[in-house]
Scaffold this motif. Structure first.
Motif, PDB file in Angstrom:
ATOM      1  N   GLU A 126      23.841  14.584  60.173  1.00  0.00           N
ATOM      2  CA  GLU A 126      22.658  13.642  59.856  1.00  0.00           C
ATOM      3  C   GLU A 126      21.710  13.210  61.169  1.00  0.00           C
ATOM      4  O   GLU A 126      20.758  13.130  61.145  1.00  0.00           O
ATOM      5  N   GLN A 129      19.488  15.630  62.199  1.00  0.00           N
ATOM      6  CA  GLN A 129      18.335  15.834  61.244  1.00  0.00           C
ATOM      7  C   GLN A 129      17.476  14.736  61.494  1.00  0.00           C
ATOM      8  O   GLN A 129      16.055  14.640  61.335  1.00  0.00           O
ATOM      9  N   GLN A 130      17.835  13.472  61.810  1.00  0.00           N
ATOM     10  CA  GLN A 130      16.915  12.353  62.150  1.00  0.00           C
ATOM     11  C   GLN A 130      15.893  12.445  63.305  1.00  0.00           C
ATOM     12  O   GLN A 130      14.940  12.231  63.277  1.00  0.00           O
ATOM     13  N   GLY A 133      13.098  14.642  62.146  1.00  0.00           N
ATOM     14  CA  GLY A 133      12.136  14.009  61.198  1.00  0.00           C
ATOM     15  C   GLY A 133      11.735  15.145  60.497  1.00  0.00           C
ATOM     16  O   GLY A 133      12.322  15.693  59.818  1.00  0.00           O
ATOM     17  N   ASN A 134      10.185  15.112  60.206  1.00  0.00           N
ATOM     18  CA  ASN A 134       9.580  16.017  59.601  1.00  0.00           C
ATOM     19  C   ASN A 134       9.003  17.111  60.550  1.00  0.00           C
ATOM     20  O   ASN A 134       8.342  18.032  60.102  1.00  0.00           O
ATOM     21  N   LYS A 135       9.410  17.262  61.617  1.00  0.00           N
ATOM     22  CA  LYS A 135       8.856  18.145  62.502  1.00  0.00           C
ATOM     23  C   LYS A 135      10.209  19.417  62.356  1.00  0.00           C
ATOM     24  O   LYS A 135      11.081  19.320  61.938  1.00  0.00           O
TER      25      LYS A 135
END
Ligand code: ADP
Ligand code: ZN
Ligand code: ZN
Length: 802
Positions: A126, A129-130, A133-135
């Motif tokens: 996690e 993942q953070q 982000g959405n990159k």
């Protein structure tokens, strides 16, 4: 189409361009002189296109395509590409180094490690993942600072992510957001009417805008003029009354305005010199002038008027000044005369500011570039004149690869542009003066001061006698008396401390141990402000020890005479004196330099105390006393130019006194008052100094009678360094003629830096046609073989310090 590309890989045994295929979509865009990203081995690197052609010797299936074109317009001119070849050959460096040194640092290659996502991000822990982000890609640094390297490693093993090094595009153009008002008056009226009455402010803005159709403002200007908040402006823009756009702006490197100046009526001597120079400017001759003029003789005014002629002819000029003397005063004189036509380039500017100044030059928006060494590469295309002020200064030689001398580059460019070069100095280097005597350069002489002021009276004080008479302070009786006198008369003085080898160190008074850097063969310097010891070679620092590391005595404390200590001593002697201190510590901040000089100019202090930095260029009417605290430090340097440097320094410093109406006095303190460099500087007697020093150079076979080249070999292991220096020497002995003098290998004068031991060999020669080729072969052996063993080899064809 094939592009020949010089790639940014300087560990490769051979230095040559590589061929790349130009992809279809780039064929109309690529030009010689553009930067590209190209695949090399497993990664992409930066490169410069040096030629475009239709054929390649490389088999088609082996040719790789250019990955990306970084410039739509060439950033290097043909002149620069040619110059780079010449510089590569004459300093024996990689061509990529020559190309990069010509560009502002913002445009040089920079690489960044990046982490790329290979699988669906939900596979990742996690925390990681953070970060994504959405990159799909994030900088490695981000992972590092989030302390997730271990997590990253396991994800890499599983193939979820991948690490890549990417070429980072630098050189940010600074932009501001502006507002462009719609150009349709009717449309604006419609919008105004559609705004409901409760939004009175919005309506006001649109009505105001209707009076300024098609004009451009910053959001701030609108807010202030119509007295509304930015939200209101936003709202009407959303309604279509105007649009935002980005406008490119230059950062402003000048912190203050300067008053204009007009050309002075020249003295007879200046007139003669200027006439000669103008003749070359007008007839487009690449003559090199040596302008030898005593301090205060008005060399700068000659430069200014010569530049004016070049500008009148639609040409440009480069003015080089040594970094330390790049005093605001000097640049101000050029700005005062030429205003906005001047670009300034020096190390005090930010990367972005330098890049902006460089672009102004390239676009022809300025006509004069004033700057330190690297300004010699200012990308002008129609040069009319190049000036090197204080041509004898060692800062004109770059001590890093490419080891070029700005004087050689200036002369190369003058031949390319058919324009003259002026080398100006009160104390020319022996090399230049010898060339002038042989008519390689044309000598121009200014023997009198421009305003007829007499040269200051110079008194040499023998510090050994002071000691005999029981005076243990840094100030001789004569200097103390003179200082007291100036304080009383409210005149100003400059106290000069020779910095090199003269900073405070920490010494044990019981056993004589001096605290040394653990990485380098050099004593650590004491810094009072932080109560720390610092190594000026590698940056290592530690706290001041409370007991001697050798004998454990507590009698260990700092010794020697840094500027801080002298400042303290002045306050003890003259509690009422106001002192300004100018050294590396007080000028680290941007603009600090200017501020100190401004304060001194505004008579906010009586004494300016400083290092080399204050030796040159200072011009204040109230300075009537210059004190040199110790002339010896530069005299005792292990360098064949020690006497020359001392003579230059003393002459320069003395030149600061009595430049205007008040007569000046100079007091030089020394332990070797009889030395010719000290004696002859008293009356700026350059000619006898030159003769005497030339005799010494002849006797010991040094420049200008001989050329010298320096080979330095370093390694972490002292035996390896010595062994390979020996191998280098054997190779040279085998290949070079018996006319050549070979000295060494010997340990360098600072025998260890950053934990690497340094050995050197010296080559002295007159004419040795085989030398360059031999050195190239040696370098090739080093690059293919020695480098793998951790050896580093440096070849310097014109070392400024030996
Ligand atoms: P240099 O660069 O040779 O040390 P400067 O150019 O700084 O000398 O000149 C010294 C001083 O003389 C400056 O204050 C300058 O304004 C002044 N000066 C130079 N030329 C003239 C001249 N022709 N008439 C009057 N003053 C001059
Ligand atoms: Zn001790
Ligand atoms: Zn060190």
């Amino acid at each position: 189409m094939i592009a020949q590309v010089i790639v940014d890989v300087s560990a490769y045994p051979v230095d040559r361009p590589f061929d790349y295929k130009v992809p279809e979509e780039l064929q109309e865009l690529v030009e010689v002189g553009c930067r590209v990203k190209v695949p090399f081995g497993k990664r992409n690197v930066l490169g410069f296109i040096t030629a475009l052609q239709s054929e390649s010797d490389v088999p088609k299936d082996k040719l790789k395509p250019i990955a990306e074109l970084l410039d739509i317009e060439p950033i290097l001119t043909n002149e620069m590409l040619e110059l780079a070849k010449w510089m590569t050959d004459h300093t024996l460096c990689y061509e990529i180094d020559s190309l990069q040194v010509m560009l502002p640092s913002a445009l040089r290659a920079k690489y960044e490690k990046t982490i790329l996502l290979k699988e669906d991000p939900t596979y990742l822990p996690e925390e990681l993942q953070q970060l994504f982000g959405n990159k799909t890609a994030i900088p490695y640094k981000k992972v590092e600072s989030a302390n997730l390297l271990r997590v990253l490693k396991s994800c890499m093993k599983n193939g979820y992510v991948e690490q890549k090094t990417v070429v980072k595009q630098q050189g940010n153009v600074k932009e501001v957001r502006k507002v462009k008002i719609a150009s349709d008056y009717e449309r604006l009226q419609e919008i105004a009417e559609s705004i409901p009455p409760r939004a009175k402010k919005q309506r006001q803005v649109v009505e105001w805008m209707a009076l300024h159709v098609g004009e451009e403002f910053t959001p701030n200007e609108i807010c202030e003029t119509v007295s509304v908040t930015p939200q209101v402006v936003n709202a009407v823009i959303e309604k279509g009354a105007a649009t935002y756009f980005q406008e490119e702006v230059y950062r402003d490197p000048f912190s203050k305005e300067v008053k204009g100046s007009i050309p002075l009526a020249l003295t007879d001597e200046q007139e003669v010199a200027l006439k000669e120079i103008l003749h070359s400017v007008k007839s487009r001759q690449a003559t090199t002038y040596l302008l030898h003029g005593i301090t205060g003789s008005g060399k700068t005014e000659v430069y200014l008027q010569a530049i004016q002629e070049a500008i009148n002819r639609g040409q440009e000029a480069i003015v080089l000044v040594p970094e330390i003397s790049l005093t605001p005063q000097m640049t101000e004189r050029f700005r005062a005369r030429f205003g906005d036509l001047v670009a300034v380039m020096h190390s005090g500017l930010s990367k972005g500011e330098k890049y902006d100044e460089w672009r102004k030059i390239g676009r022809g928006e300025v006509k004069v570039a004033v700057g330190a060494r690297s300004a010699v590469f200012a990308p002008f295309t129609n040069l009319g004149l190049i000036i090197l002020d204080e041509e004898h200064e060692s800062t004109y030689k770059q001590e890093d690869t490419p080891r070029y001398h700005a004087r050689d580059i200036a002369i190369w460019r003058s031949e390319y542009h058919h324009c003259p070069v002026i080398l100006g100095s009160a104390t020319p280097s022996l090399e230049s003066f010898a060339r002038a005597k042989k008519n390689v350069y044309t000598l121009l002489t200014l023997e009198k001061r421009a305003k007829q002021q007499s040269l200051p009276k110079v008194e040499v004080v023998d510090m050994r006698e002071e000691l005999h008479n029981g005076n243990r302070s840094m100030f001789s009786g004569a200097l103390m008396e003179a200082m007291e006198d100036r304080l009383k008369k409210k005149e100003q003085m400059v106290l000069f401390l020779n910095r090199r080898g003269f900073s405070s160190f920490v010494l044990c008074r019981d056993c004589g141990t001096v605290v040394q850097c653990k990485n380098c063969d050099i004593s650590m310097t004491y810094h009072r402000s932080s109560e720390k010891l610092k190594c000026h070679y590698c940056g290592y620092e530690e706290h001041v020890p409370t007991e001697c590391p050798e004998c454990h005595s507590e009698h260990i404390r700092f010794f020697g005479t840094g500027t801080q200590k002298i400042e303290a001593e002045i306050y003890k002697l003259f509690p009422e004196a106001r002192v300004l201190r100018m050294d590396i510590d007080t000028t680290r901040q941007k603009g600090a330099h200017e501020k100190i000089l401004e304060d001194f100019g505004n008579l906010k202090a009586d004494i300016l105390l400083g290092t080399q930095m204050i030796a040159k260029g200072l011009d204040f009417p109230k300075i009537t006393l210059v004190g040199v605290l110790s002339a010896d430090t530069s005299l005792n340097l292990p360098d064949f130019r020690a006497a020359e440097r001392t003579f230059q320094l003393l002459t320069q410093v003395s030149g600061r006194a009595g430049r205007h109406d008040l007569p000046g006095e100079v007091i030089v303190q020394t332990y070797s008052p009889e030395h010719y460099a000290v004696q002859l500087s008293k009356e700026q007697q350059y000619a006898p100094f030159y003769d005497q020093e030339m005799m010494m150079r002849h006797q010991f076979a040094y420049p200008p009678y001989y050329f010298v080249a320096l080979i330095q070999v370093t390694h972490e292991d002292v035996l390896m360094a010595a062994e390979y220096a020996g191998k280098a020497m054997d190779f040279l002995r085998l290949k070079l003629s018996s006319q050549v003098g070979l000295i060494g290998p010997t340990p360098a004068s600072i025998s260890r830096v950053q934990n690497r031991y340094r050995y050197q060999c010296l080559i002295k020669y007159k004419i040795e046609p085989n030398l360059t080729e031999t050195l190239k072969q040696l370098i090739r052996i080093y690059r293919t073989d020695w480098i793998k063993k951790g050896i580093q080899l440096i070849v310097d064809l014109d070392p400024s310090v030996i």
